[in-house]
Design an enzyme around this catalytic site. Structure first.
Site, short mmCIF file in Angstrom:
data_model
loop_
_atom_site.label_atom_id
_atom_site.label_comp_id
_atom_site.label_asym_id
_atom_site.label_seq_id
_atom_site.Cartn_x
_atom_site.Cartn_y
_atom_site.Cartn_z
N PRO A 1 -2.84 5.38 0.65
CA PRO A 1 -2.21 6.31 1.68
C PRO A 1 -2.48 5.79 3.18
CG PRO A 1 -3.90 7.35 -0.02
CD PRO A 1 -3.78 5.74 -0.11
N GLU A 2 -1.28 6.07 3.85
CA GLU A 2 -1.19 5.36 5.36
C GLU A 2 -1.47 6.68 6.17
OE1 GLU A 2 -1.37 2.34 5.80
OE2 GLU A 2 -0.84 1.44 3.89
#
Length: 275
Positions: free
Chosen positions: A2-3
């Site tokens: 997840p960014e």
């Protein structure tokens, strides 16, 4: 992994369900995350009201009356708000059971996530906690612009893609978003960062904002393990211009897109449009 847009999307999704609720109890099914969850954390949180939720880089800070929880989703973590009686899945390691009968559930198959405590509120934790104090500015806030990138690049010789992915320079520009931003700015990802001029950095800062904003609206890129708090994937991936599209025609000029390895990460670019 997840960014920043995925974390921001998650935060926006859970915030209205948590603010103003009290933590009825904390259920720790497996404390073995990146750092072990301390055994005194659950009793410390019982009965405390949730006063605020913030994000710093990829960290989510949940403020309660006596301090803050610092949470990181790691490589594969996700958060969901579910009815408290919902049977847990195999990798549902932690629940924050809320006063309204629901629970914030932390799911992390690889256990690279993080859930730690600080007695500081988020405003102090971001400047004092070892995980947060040395981070660069947020790319969607006023402290970030092309002048900032230009100043910090003058005495460095790394590739510009590596430079903008350095969390000490600016937070949250992951591999996908770096490739997309450099394409829109017309900058080759391998170009030494000190050889990029001020005006080009100003354009790059704007494209970083544009790409991240668009990804947040779409719920993030569709990554291997990432889902939003409602269980649905992100959809920004369908709008990617260069990332993962080696050999396909450039959307701008039609030339075949290419791939290069920069610091062990795949980078995608157009040999005509980027220089």
């Amino acid at each position: 992994m997840p960014e920043l847009p995925e974390v921001e999307t998650t935060l926006r999704g859970i915030r209205p369900h948590l603010l103003g609720r009290r933590i009825a109890r904390m259920i720790v099914r497996d404390p073995r995350l990146r750092l072990p969850i301390p055994p005194d954390l659950a009793p410390r949180l019982t009965g405390q009201a949730i006063l605020g939720l913030q994000r710093r880089a990829k960290y989510i800070l949940i403020q309660v009356e006596d301090g803050s929880l610092i949470l990181h989703l790691g490589m594969s973590g996700s958060l969901r708000v579910v009815p408290a009686e919902t049977p847990p899945l195999k990798h549902d390691h932690v629940d924050l059971a809320l006063s309204d009968g629901r629970a914030l559930r932390f799911h992390d198959p690889r256990r690279f996530g993080l859930l730690i405590w600080t007695p500081d509120p988020p405003t102090l934790a971001t400047t004092r906690h070892a995980l947060l104090r040395d981070l660069g500015p947020e790319p969607l806030e006023d402290g970030f612009d092309g002048d900032h990138l230009y100043r910090h690049s003058r005495k460095r010789q790394v590739a510009v893609k590596s430079f903008i992915m350095d969390g000490g320079v600016v937070v949250g520009v992951g591999n996908i978003y770096a490739s997309e931003s450099l394409y829109l700015a017309g900058i080759h990802p391998s170009r030494p960062c000190h050889r990029v001029g001020l005006e080009r950095y100003r354009r790059l800062a704007q494209t970083i904002r544009t790409v991240l904003d668009a990804s947040i609206v779409q719920g993030g890129t569709t990554l291997r393990d990432f889902v939003q708090e409602d269980g649905n994937p992100g959809y920004f991936a369908r709008w990617l211009r260069v990332y993962g599209r080696t050999g396909e025609p450039c959307p701008g000029c039609g030339a075949p897109l290419r791939q290069v390895r920069i610091t062990q990460r795949s980078s995608f670019y157009c040999p005509r449009c980027q220089h």
